[in-house]
Motif scaffolding. Sequence first.
Motif, PDB file in Angstrom:
ATOM      1  N   ILE A  77       0.890  -1.210   0.017  1.00 27.62           N
ATOM      2  CA  ILE A  77      -0.001  -0.067  -0.063  1.00 27.62           C
ATOM      3  C   ILE A  77       0.866   1.113   0.064  1.00 27.62           C
ATOM      4  CG2 ILE A  77      -1.991  -1.202   1.305  1.00 27.62           C
ATOM      5  CD1 ILE A  77      -0.943   0.114   3.579  1.00 27.62           C
ATOM      6  N   ASP A 103      -0.963   4.129   9.688  1.00 26.87           N
ATOM      7  CA  ASP A 103      -2.195   3.495   9.355  1.00 26.87           C
ATOM      8  C   ASP A 103      -3.390   4.354   9.834  1.00 26.87           C
ATOM      9  OD1 ASP A 103      -2.152   3.997  12.311  1.00 26.87           O
ATOM     10  OD2 ASP A 103      -2.525   1.749  12.810  1.00 26.87           O
ATOM     11  N   ALA A 106      -5.675   3.922   6.676  1.00 28.20           N
ATOM     12  CA  ALA A 106      -6.143   2.695   6.674  1.00 28.20           C
ATOM     13  C   ALA A 106      -7.282   2.497   7.832  1.00 28.20           C
ATOM     14  CB  ALA A 106      -5.207   1.760   6.722  1.00 28.20           C
ATOM     15  N   GLN A 245     -10.938  -5.989   2.539  1.00 24.69           N
ATOM     16  CA  GLN A 245     -10.030  -5.496   1.811  1.00 24.69           C
ATOM     17  C   GLN A 245      -9.330  -4.261   2.677  1.00 24.69           C
ATOM     18  OE1 GLN A 245      -8.124  -6.251  -1.262  1.00 24.69           O
ATOM     19  NE2 GLN A 245      -6.736  -4.889  -0.237  1.00 24.69           N
ATOM     20  N   ALA A 246     -10.136  -3.621   3.037  1.00 20.24           N
ATOM     21  CA  ALA A 246      -9.802  -2.515   4.053  1.00 20.24           C
ATOM     22  C   ALA A 246      -8.959  -3.157   5.258  1.00 20.24           C
ATOM     23  CB  ALA A 246     -10.987  -1.681   4.617  1.00 20.24           C
ATOM     24  N   ASP A 249      -5.646  -4.347   4.170  1.00 21.83           N
ATOM     25  CA  ASP A 249      -4.630  -3.032   3.805  1.00 21.83           C
ATOM     26  C   ASP A 249      -4.082  -2.354   5.310  1.00 21.83           C
ATOM     27  OD1 ASP A 249      -5.039  -3.103   1.256  1.00 21.83           O
ATOM     28  OD2 ASP A 249      -6.608  -1.356   1.278  1.00 21.83           O
ATOM     29  N   ARG A 252      -1.576  -4.373   6.323  1.00 19.01           N
ATOM     30  CA  ARG A 252      -0.202  -4.564   5.505  1.00 19.01           C
ATOM     31  C   ARG A 252       0.644  -3.167   5.816  1.00 19.01           C
ATOM     32  NH1 ARG A 252      -2.755  -6.116  -0.322  1.00 19.01           N
ATOM     33  NH2 ARG A 252      -2.414  -8.452  -0.026  1.00 19.01           N
ATOM     34  N   THR A 253       0.085  -2.228   6.748  1.00 19.38           N
ATOM     35  CA  THR A 253       0.843  -1.153   7.232  1.00 19.38           C
ATOM     36  C   THR A 253       2.038  -1.683   8.102  1.00 19.38           C
ATOM     37  OG1 THR A 253      -0.653  -0.792   9.284  1.00 19.38           O
ATOM     38  CG2 THR A 253      -1.408   0.320   7.426  1.00 19.38           C
ATOM     39  N   THR A 276       3.397   1.772  -3.370  1.00 18.75           N
ATOM     40  CA  THR A 276       3.347   0.216  -3.718  1.00 18.75           C
ATOM     41  C   THR A 276       4.442  -0.252  -4.593  1.00 18.75           C
ATOM     42  OG1 THR A 276       1.101   0.414  -3.501  1.00 18.75           O
ATOM     43  CG2 THR A 276       1.623  -1.427  -4.384  1.00 18.75           C
TER      44      THR A 276
END
Length: 408
Positions: A77, A103, A106, A245-246, A249, A252-253, A276
């Motif tokens: 991200i 984050d 996110a 998905q959120a 994400d 993924r931080t 990304t």
Amino acid sequence: MSHNESPIANNAAADAATDATDAANGGKRKKLFTILGGVLVIAGIGYGAYWYLIGSRYVETDNAYTATEISVLTPAINGIVADVKVVDTQAVKKGDILVTIDDSDARLALLQAEADLNRTERRVQGLFANDAGLAAQVLAREAEQKRAAAQVLSAQADLRRAEIDLQRREALAKSGSVSGEELSNARTALLTAQANQKVAEAGEVQSRANTRATLGAQKASTVLTADTTVDSNPEVLLARAKRDQARLDLERTVLRAPVDGVVARRQVQVGQRVQTGAALLSLVPLQQMHVDANFKEGQLTRVRIGMPVTMKADLYGSAVEYHGVVTGMSGGTGSAFAVIPAQNATGNWIKVVQRLPVRIAIDAKDLAQRPLSVGLSMVVEIDTRGQMQAGDVQPRTASNQPARPAAL
């Protein structure tokens, strides 16, 4: 006479001495040639034995270097780097946190996705409730249609009765038995019955149309809910996927180490905005080290996968020996994969002996005792007559990886 014979005797004695010396020298030369011949024979036998036992059995090269599959850490991200927890040369374990990205965005995206999911679930629940209500309306419209049909029959009966009454009174009016007012009332009743019949017929048409409209609305609602529940409805599934998905994400931080290894080529700093796929740092899994040995093409005639290998690293000197096994050979020479490959079809051509990369796995126990880094020089020797026994060389796995020092 004695004075004249003395020189002759002396010459004879000298010749005899010379002959004796020549004979002695000839014997020595013969002996030396014999010794030389014996030495040459022994040397030939020794060289033949060496070639048979060693020279033709082993192939060696010093054009060999350690290598491994380097992992590059890249973000999935976009964001601003909040923290970097490692430095170059630091050893890390799989799953260790290396870099964290701010984050805030996110988390907001996750809250919005969760709200959208809740709203979608409520809307779909309303669709199911509306479907049930429309089904009840359809039943009501069908009942209204039946009542309208009954009203039409009733109006038709009233019209028939009014017609009969008018005909009877008209017949009696000729004989003077019915007054003019009564005849007029009968005619009015007939007109009223005719009007009521038309009203009933219009009501029947309207009720039939209302029924069809309600059925259409029910079908439209049923299409949105057919063969699904609230959880399996496509709109809910889409909203749930966006929520997941959120959430992904947000996870993924936090960037974690994909493998055990040593940090190298760190290019990320706190406060840096990363995109990304941008390379942040590299991880070198030293426990999965192997050797790429570049042998001349003429040396590989008898080399096969599975043959045992002994190696020495310039880092530790000839006193330390590594063991390994041939695991593969490249599909092409180095020049074949060069950025600018050789043009051998040109007129000015000179034959150059090519080298083919051979991949060699290193015994995990040897690596644990004497760790290696990427790019170190090695001397490699392959035993073309030997065969590895099962378990002789253990490839590096997660279960047998030893702890590394914090820095190299």
